[in-house]
Design a protein around this motif. Structure first.
Motif, PDB file in Angstrom:
ATOM      1  N   LEU A   6      -3.994  -1.811   6.266  1.00  0.00           N
ATOM      2  CA  LEU A   6      -4.835  -0.950   5.435  1.00  0.00           C
ATOM      3  C   LEU A   6      -5.231   0.328   6.164  1.00  0.00           C
ATOM      4  CD1 LEU A   6      -6.998  -3.758   3.850  1.00  0.00           C
ATOM      5  CD2 LEU A   6      -5.376  -2.299   2.649  1.00  0.00           C
ATOM      6  N   ALA A  36      -1.568   2.566   6.384  1.00  0.00           N
ATOM      7  CA  ALA A  36      -0.925   3.073   5.161  1.00  0.00           C
ATOM      8  C   ALA A  36      -1.323   4.507   4.809  1.00  0.00           C
ATOM      9  CB  ALA A  36      -1.203   2.120   3.999  1.00  0.00           C
ATOM     10  N   ARG A  54       2.452   1.578  -3.522  1.00  0.00           N
ATOM     11  CA  ARG A  54       1.450   2.078  -4.477  1.00  0.00           C
ATOM     12  C   ARG A  54       1.286   3.587  -4.370  1.00  0.00           C
ATOM     13  NH1 ARG A  54      -3.786  -2.065  -4.460  1.00  0.00           N
ATOM     14  NH2 ARG A  54      -2.965  -3.528  -6.025  1.00  0.00           N
ATOM     15  N   ARG A  55       1.553   4.127  -3.204  1.00  0.00           N
ATOM     16  CA  ARG A  55       1.439   5.569  -2.999  1.00  0.00           C
ATOM     17  C   ARG A  55       2.736   6.305  -3.305  1.00  0.00           C
ATOM     18  NH1 ARG A  55      -2.310   3.170   0.417  1.00  0.00           N
ATOM     19  NH2 ARG A  55      -4.215   4.404   0.845  1.00  0.00           N
ATOM     20  N   GLN A  78       0.821  -1.214   0.000  1.00  0.00           N
ATOM     21  CA  GLN A  78       0.000   0.000   0.000  1.00  0.00           C
ATOM     22  C   GLN A  78       0.854   1.263   0.000  1.00  0.00           C
ATOM     23  OE1 GLN A  78      -3.364  -0.047  -0.477  1.00  0.00           O
ATOM     24  NE2 GLN A  78      -2.821  -2.184  -0.805  1.00  0.00           N
ATOM     25  N   LEU A 133      -8.978  -4.321  -3.798  1.00  0.00           N
ATOM     26  CA  LEU A 133      -7.588  -3.992  -4.141  1.00  0.00           C
ATOM     27  C   LEU A 133      -7.119  -4.700  -5.414  1.00  0.00           C
ATOM     28  CD1 LEU A 133      -6.095  -4.261  -0.540  1.00  0.00           C
ATOM     29  CD2 LEU A 133      -6.497  -2.148  -1.827  1.00  0.00           C
TER      30      LEU A 133
END
Length: 407
Positions: free
Chosen positions: A320, A323, A30-31, A27, A64
């Motif tokens: 989750l 993050a 991905r950011r 996560q 996701l």
């Protein structure tokens, strides 16, 4: 610090490549953040680790885009029913299809598959690094006491990972917790569990979880892929030495007493003590999950009982929840101060759900431990009362398996 130590710089260093650690790494990557995940094992061979994934977690894996990858491999088994037998007679039956708000069901996913999918997806992002065969040996800190990373050792020698945030995701025997200086207490429960895997009996369907209880003993039987059964047999705390002294034939007899259908399978497939795995049952209470520069997630922060299989789910939910808080803090000009606020906020968000699960598990542990005839009769009556009242049964099971949908 030794000049011989190699150095690596990251925004976040995650110690532990289990479900929570890899999900958090994915996560954050991905950011757009630089994340290093440190994992002891060379490969994910975790046959007796938690595989039960709650409907809420399954729904989030779908959201996701990860459940499609898992489904493409075919390595999972959906659970539609849960049955408890007590004293040789049915006591409680639950059909998840009747209580699911959206059709999502508990799912048995081999942890090796889940971890491989998470690691492969995370590796698609340039900021993600997974260090296998590596272990934390110390935490790095600044003059003011802030944790600034971790000192690790691996196949290539010592490595210092410098990070704005270090995350302990290294499970129920957390080295990070031990090194952190955070106070904690460990409470052993009155039993341990012997885990093993055998083929699913031909007469049994492959989508029903079965619990068999006999006074203060019980066995949990979980279908998994492909047409196999994970079985957890409870034994007295510290009782493995006595079990081994009695021999495998006696153990076969104990298992068969709970489930005669398993007799042929255990005699054929449990031929060595290495075919079983012991799980030491305890819970850990950590009043404060963080200190400046460091935070704990999953079992490192809140080791739970295996009752109702909630460990993996809380680890995923922790990741989750954490993050986005960490990502926003890393983008702030005063990132260190914001990270401290973020990890404090994280515990406030997640602790109520963890404590609800802990209370439920404690109540069930006490019920499973009843041994006297009057107490056992009360337990059996309580199960049958719940079973006879659909509204009560649905309300209880939704609170256990669908808490996010009810929040």
């Amino acid at each position: 610090m030794s000049e011989q130590n190699a150095r690596l710089r990251a925004d976040v260093c995650v110690i532990g490549g289990g479900p929570g650690g890899l999900m958090l790494g994915l996560q954050l990557a991905r950011r757009g953040h630089r994340v290093v995940v440190v994992e002891q094992s060379a490969r994910y061979k975790r046959h007796f680790r938690g595989e039960s994934v709650s409907p809420d977690s399954v729904r989030l894996l779908h959201r996701l885009g990860l459940m499609d990858t898992i489904a493409a491999r075919g390595d999972f088994a959906r659970t539609t029913r849960f049955e408890i037998s007590d004293g040789g007679a049915p006591a409680l039956r639950v059909d998840f299809r009747d209580i699911s708000p959206d059709g999502s069901l508990p799912t048995e996913i081999p942890q090796q598959v889940l971890l491989e999918v998470l690691a492969e997806e995370a590796a698609r992002h340039p900021g993600f690094t997974l260090l296998r065969r590596s272990s934390v040996i110390d935490l790095l800190s600044s003059a003011d006491g802030r944790i600034t990373g971790a000192r690790c050792t691996g196949a290539d020698g010592p490595l210092d990972i410098h990070a704005d945030l270090t995350v302990g995701a290294d499970g129920r025997f957390s080295s990070v917790l031990e090194l952190s200086g955070l106070p904690f207490s460990k409470r052993p429960l009155g039993r341990d569990v012997l885990w093993f895997k055998v083929p699913l009996p031909d007469a049994w369907d492959d989508d029903t979880v079965r619990v068999r209880i006999d006074r203060d003993r019980h066995a949990l039987m979980l279908p998994t892929h492909p047409r196999s059964l994970r079985v957890g047999l409870n034994i007295p705390k510290g009782g493995l030495k006595q079990v081994r002294a009695q021999g495998l034939a006696a153990l076969h007899g104990q298992i068969t007493a709970f489930a005669p259908e398993l007799g042929p399978a255990v005699r054929t497939h449990l031929t060595r003590w290495s075919d079983l795995s012991l799980l030491d049952i305890f819970t850990t209470s950590v009043p404060r999950w963080s200190r400046p520069g460091l935070v704990l997630i999953g079992d490192a922060a809140h080791t739970l009982s295996p009752i109702l299989g909630q460990g993996v789910n809380h680890a995923l939910m922790d990741a989750l929840a954490l993050a986005p808080l960490v990502s926003r803090a890393l983008a702030a000009p005063d990132r260190h101060r914001q990270l401290t606020a973020a990890v404090t906020r994280f515990q406030k968000l997640r602790e109520p759900a963890v404590e609800r699960t802990r209370r439920t598990q404690s109540a069930q542990e006490r019920a499973f431990g009843l041994a006297s005839a009057p107490a056992v009769r009360v337990r059996q009556q309580a199960y049958r009362l719940v079973d006879s009242q659909p509204w009560l049964k649905h309300w209880l099971w939704r609170r256990i398996y669908y808490p996010l949908r009810l929040a």
